[in-house]
Write a protein that holds these residues in place. Structure first.
Motif, PDB file in Angstrom:
ATOM      1  N   ARG A 147       0.828  -1.195   0.000  1.00 49.95           N
ATOM      2  CA  ARG A 147       0.000   0.000   0.000  1.00 49.95           C
ATOM      3  C   ARG A 147       0.869   1.254   0.000  1.00 49.95           C
ATOM      4  NH1 ARG A 147      -5.040   0.325  -0.727  1.00 49.95           N
ATOM      5  NH2 ARG A 147      -5.382   1.763   1.003  1.00 49.95           N
ATOM      6  N   VAL A 148       0.454   2.246  -0.793  1.00 48.43           N
ATOM      7  CA  VAL A 148       1.141   3.531  -0.791  1.00 48.43           C
ATOM      8  C   VAL A 148       0.772   4.305   0.462  1.00 48.43           C
ATOM      9  CG1 VAL A 148       1.400   5.737  -1.989  1.00 48.43           C
ATOM     10  CG2 VAL A 148       1.241   3.614  -3.303  1.00 48.43           C
ATOM     11  N   ARG A 149      -0.482   4.227   0.863  1.00 50.02           N
ATOM     12  CA  ARG A 149      -0.971   4.934   2.048  1.00 50.02           C
ATOM     13  C   ARG A 149      -0.908   4.033   3.273  1.00 50.02           C
ATOM     14  NH1 ARG A 149      -6.622   7.453  -0.260  1.00 50.02           N
ATOM     15  NH2 ARG A 149      -5.806   8.372  -2.193  1.00 50.02           N
ATOM     16  N   ALA A 150      -0.753   4.660   4.414  1.00 49.79           N
ATOM     17  CA  ALA A 150      -0.708   3.915   5.680  1.00 49.79           C
ATOM     18  C   ALA A 150      -2.128   3.663   6.173  1.00 49.79           C
ATOM     19  CB  ALA A 150       0.100   4.680   6.714  1.00 49.79           C
ATOM     20  N   SER A 151      -2.919   2.998   5.348  1.00 51.78           N
ATOM     21  CA  SER A 151      -4.309   2.697   5.691  1.00 51.78           C
ATOM     22  C   SER A 151      -4.721   1.410   5.001  1.00 51.78           C
ATOM     23  CB  SER A 151      -5.241   3.840   5.260  1.00 51.78           C
ATOM     24  OG  SER A 151      -5.185   4.014   3.854  1.00 51.78           O
ATOM     25  N   LEU A 152      -5.711   0.752   5.570  1.00 52.04           N
ATOM     26  CA  LEU A 152      -6.232  -0.457   4.958  1.00 52.04           C
ATOM     27  C   LEU A 152      -7.125  -0.091   3.777  1.00 52.04           C
ATOM     28  CD1 LEU A 152      -7.094  -2.559   8.137  1.00 52.04           C
ATOM     29  CD2 LEU A 152      -5.178  -2.877   6.564  1.00 52.04           C
ATOM     30  N   PRO A 153      -7.240  -0.959   2.784  1.00 45.53           N
ATOM     31  CA  PRO A 153      -8.022  -0.639   1.583  1.00 45.53           C
ATOM     32  C   PRO A 153      -9.525  -0.653   1.840  1.00 45.53           C
ATOM     33  CG  PRO A 153      -7.284  -2.896   1.498  1.00 45.53           C
ATOM     34  CD  PRO A 153      -6.632  -2.295   2.708  1.00 45.53           C
ATOM     35  N   ALA A 154     -10.246  -0.082   0.881  1.00 54.10           N
ATOM     36  CA  ALA A 154     -11.706  -0.105   0.937  1.00 54.10           C
ATOM     37  C   ALA A 154     -12.202  -1.531   0.693  1.00 54.10           C
ATOM     38  CB  ALA A 154     -12.281   0.843  -0.112  1.00 54.10           C
ATOM     39  N   GLU A 155     -13.442  -1.766   1.036  1.00 53.81           N
ATOM     40  CA  GLU A 155     -14.015  -3.106   0.930  1.00 53.81           C
ATOM     41  C   GLU A 155     -13.936  -3.695  -0.471  1.00 53.81           C
ATOM     42  OE1 GLU A 155     -15.813  -6.717   1.288  1.00 53.81           O
ATOM     43  OE2 GLU A 155     -14.817  -5.469   2.791  1.00 53.81           O
ATOM     44  N   PRO A 156     -14.199  -2.926  -1.556  1.00 50.33           N
ATOM     45  CA  PRO A 156     -14.090  -3.543  -2.883  1.00 50.33           C
ATOM     46  C   PRO A 156     -12.701  -4.097  -3.179  1.00 50.33           C
ATOM     47  CG  PRO A 156     -15.347  -1.514  -3.029  1.00 50.33           C
ATOM     48  CD  PRO A 156     -14.780  -1.570  -1.632  1.00 50.33           C
ATOM     49  N   GLN A 157     -11.656  -3.423  -2.684  1.00 55.48           N
ATOM     50  CA  GLN A 157     -10.300  -3.940  -2.886  1.00 55.48           C
ATOM     51  C   GLN A 157     -10.055  -5.191  -2.049  1.00 55.48           C
ATOM     52  OE1 GLN A 157      -8.665   0.047  -2.064  1.00 55.48           O
ATOM     53  NE2 GLN A 157      -7.319  -0.314  -3.805  1.00 55.48           N
ATOM     54  N   ARG A 158     -10.561  -5.205  -0.851  1.00 60.21           N
ATOM     55  CA  ARG A 158     -10.417  -6.386  -0.003  1.00 60.21           C
ATOM     56  C   ARG A 158     -11.210  -7.556  -0.592  1.00 60.21           C
ATOM     57  NH1 ARG A 158     -11.039  -4.096   6.133  1.00 60.21           N
ATOM     58  NH2 ARG A 158     -10.402  -6.226   6.628  1.00 60.21           N
ATOM     59  N   ARG A 159     -12.370  -7.261  -1.122  1.00 59.56           N
ATOM     60  CA  ARG A 159     -13.180  -8.310  -1.777  1.00 59.56           C
ATOM     61  C   ARG A 159     -12.430  -8.897  -2.967  1.00 59.56           C
ATOM     62  NH1 ARG A 159     -17.550  -5.313  -3.753  1.00 59.56           N
ATOM     63  NH2 ARG A 159     -16.429  -5.153  -5.744  1.00 59.56           N
ATOM     64  N   ASN A 160     -11.767  -8.048  -3.740  1.00 59.93           N
ATOM     65  CA  ASN A 160     -11.012  -8.503  -4.897  1.00 59.93           C
ATOM     66  C   ASN A 160      -9.847  -9.386  -4.469  1.00 59.93           C
ATOM     67  OD1 ASN A 160      -8.941  -7.715  -7.426  1.00 59.93           O
ATOM     68  ND2 ASN A 160     -11.098  -7.833  -7.973  1.00 59.93           N
ATOM     69  N   GLY A 161      -9.184  -9.016  -3.369  1.00 55.79           N
ATOM     70  CA  GLY A 161      -8.094  -9.835  -2.846  1.00 55.79           C
ATOM     71  C   GLY A 161      -8.588 -11.171  -2.328  1.00 55.79           C
ATOM     72  N   ARG A 162      -9.756 -11.167  -1.696  1.00 58.41           N
ATOM     73  CA  ARG A 162     -10.326 -12.428  -1.211  1.00 58.41           C
ATOM     74  C   ARG A 162     -10.659 -13.349  -2.378  1.00 58.41           C
ATOM     75  NH1 ARG A 162     -12.896  -8.865   2.725  1.00 58.41           N
ATOM     76  NH2 ARG A 162     -14.788  -8.734   1.450  1.00 58.41           N
ATOM     77  N   LEU A 163     -11.180 -12.771  -3.459  1.00 62.39           N
ATOM     78  CA  LEU A 163     -11.484 -13.575  -4.639  1.00 62.39           C
ATOM     79  C   LEU A 163     -10.217 -14.228  -5.190  1.00 62.39           C
ATOM     80  CD1 LEU A 163     -13.296 -14.564  -6.944  1.00 62.39           C
ATOM     81  CD2 LEU A 163     -12.955 -12.350  -8.065  1.00 62.39           C
TER      82      LEU A 163
END
Length: 398
Positions: free
Chosen positions: A232-248
């Motif tokens: 991640r470029v930012r020191a924050s966790l991603p939004a849900e759509p990005q997390r959903r994509n990673g889970r897929l």
């Protein structure tokens, strides 16, 4: 394992590659192999041209639904050359136009879908389609940094050695060998990374590379856990759509892994789809390297047999999957997302993606509530969804 090198590679192989300590696993990788796998890897054979993007889109972006129906209004398809035949068991048989004009046939014929093809489709079907038809945009600085980080993680547990390959059979033999060596490293050391997979799922051939696999310690009936690291470029966790994509992505890997260890691998269809000769004699250098790794093979059939023996030794992947998020600046851990495998959900996602790849329906634009994705899309300025005047919801994540 070992890293393979095609005969056209600019660098010459040195003799030092063959003098590595015996206890260091070697990974064999070829340029041709990477072309087969990742879209991680390559998703188009043409790059963006310098002419205005609008004109490029008008000439190249065609609805797959319109293509399959051969509807010519506004699309300029009268002279569009389409392949009408495909090879099947050594013969050329006539197929219908829907199949021949589909994205799957035009861009993944004899290559197979990558897991990243599936995740790219889930992220935005239209962006995936534009990328194939117009060329993949250049990698961003953040994407390059992510690739560098993954290479560093791989080098922590694997030593690469370059090996020349001279045929597609050589490439696949090394791919199978890499899996065998990686699986043995997992069983003996409890950890391996960048493990190549190929499997038959939902009626299509799929390929992918798992970031990391861990074997839980102190458990007699341990199941390997699949792990993927996102930077991640930012020191924050991603939004849900990005997390959903990673889970897929991780669920697709487990789907392939479980099908392999269940020995659900149609060998004849594999050789036919990828146009491989099962009796082709592997190159001398490949045979030498497979023998060094303890799996002497004369043909690709030999390597497939060794692979099947390995698959039968492995348990299914753990039901719990793990996504890790690191800050690119210093590789510090931002957080982890551990979640449970959902077979019905992942099958549904793959099925939905295949509808687009097979030309059964037109690619959709991203939903209104996720239109913030368009801010980082290279095709946004010409995308009808953006230029139609529909509002975009603001989101803290790009």
């Amino acid at each position: 394992m070992t890293e393979s090198q095609s005969p056209s590679h600019e660098e010459e192989q040195t003799s030092q590659n063959n003098k590595l300590p015996d206890n260091i696993p070697l990974e064999i990788i070829s340029d041709e192999e990477m072309a087969l796998i990742e879209a991680a890897f390559a998703t188009a054979t043409r790059s963006l041209i310098s002419s205005p993007l609008r004109a490029h889109f008008q000439n190249n972006v065609r609805s797959i639904t319109l293509l399959s129906k051969r509807s010519f209004s506004g699309c300029g398809l009268q002279n569009d050359p389409l392949v009408a035949d495909v090879e099947d068991s050594g013969r050329f048989q006539k197929r219908n136009r829907v199949v021949d004009s589909s994205l799957l046939h035009r861009f993944r014929r004899k290559r197979g879908l990558s897991v990243t093809d599936i995740t790219a489709t889930e992220w935005c079907e239209k962006k995936m389609e534009y990328t194939l038809l117009c060329g993949k945009p250049e990698k961003t600085k953040a994407m390059k940094a992510g690739s560098i980080r993954h290479e560093a993680l791989e080098e922590e547990v694997i030593k690469k050695v370059k090996v020349h390959v001279s045929s597609a059979e050589d490439v696949w033999a090394l791919k199978f060998l890499n899996f065998i060596v990686g699986a043995n490293q997992l069983l003996f050391d409890g950890l391996t990374r960048e493990l190549p997979l190929v499997g038959f799922a939902q009626g299509v051939w799929m390929v992918g590379i798992i970031d990391e696999i861990r074997m839980p310690k102190g458990q007699s009936d341990a199941y390997p856990m699949l792990v993927d690291t996102k930077t991640r470029v930012r020191a924050s966790l991603p939004a849900e759509p990005q997390r959903r994509n990673g889970r897929l992505q991780l669920m697709c890997y487990k789907h392939l892994w479980d099908s392999l260890v269940a020995d659900e691998f149609p060998s004849r269809q594999f050789f036919e789809f990828f146009s491989l000769n099962p009796h082709h004699i592997l190159s001398a250098e490949i045979r030498e390297n497979t023998a060094k790794c303890g799996f002497p093979a004369e043909t690709l059939t030999d390597m497939l047999r060794y692979s099947r023996n390995t698959w039968c030794m492995l348990p299914p992947a753990h039901e719990q999957l793990l996504l890790r998020y690191e800050l690119q600046e210093d590789q510090s851990l931002l957080g982890e997302d551990q979640f449970e495998y959902d077979l019905d959900w992942v099958k549904g996602q793959i099925k939905s993606s295949l509808e687009v790849w097979r030309g059964e329906r037109e690619a959709s634009y991203t939903s209104e509530d996720e239109r913030w994705k368009c801010r980082s899309c290279k095709f946004a300025s010409e995308c009808p969804a953006i230029n139609s005047g529909s509002p975009r919801r603001k989101d803290s994540e790009s």
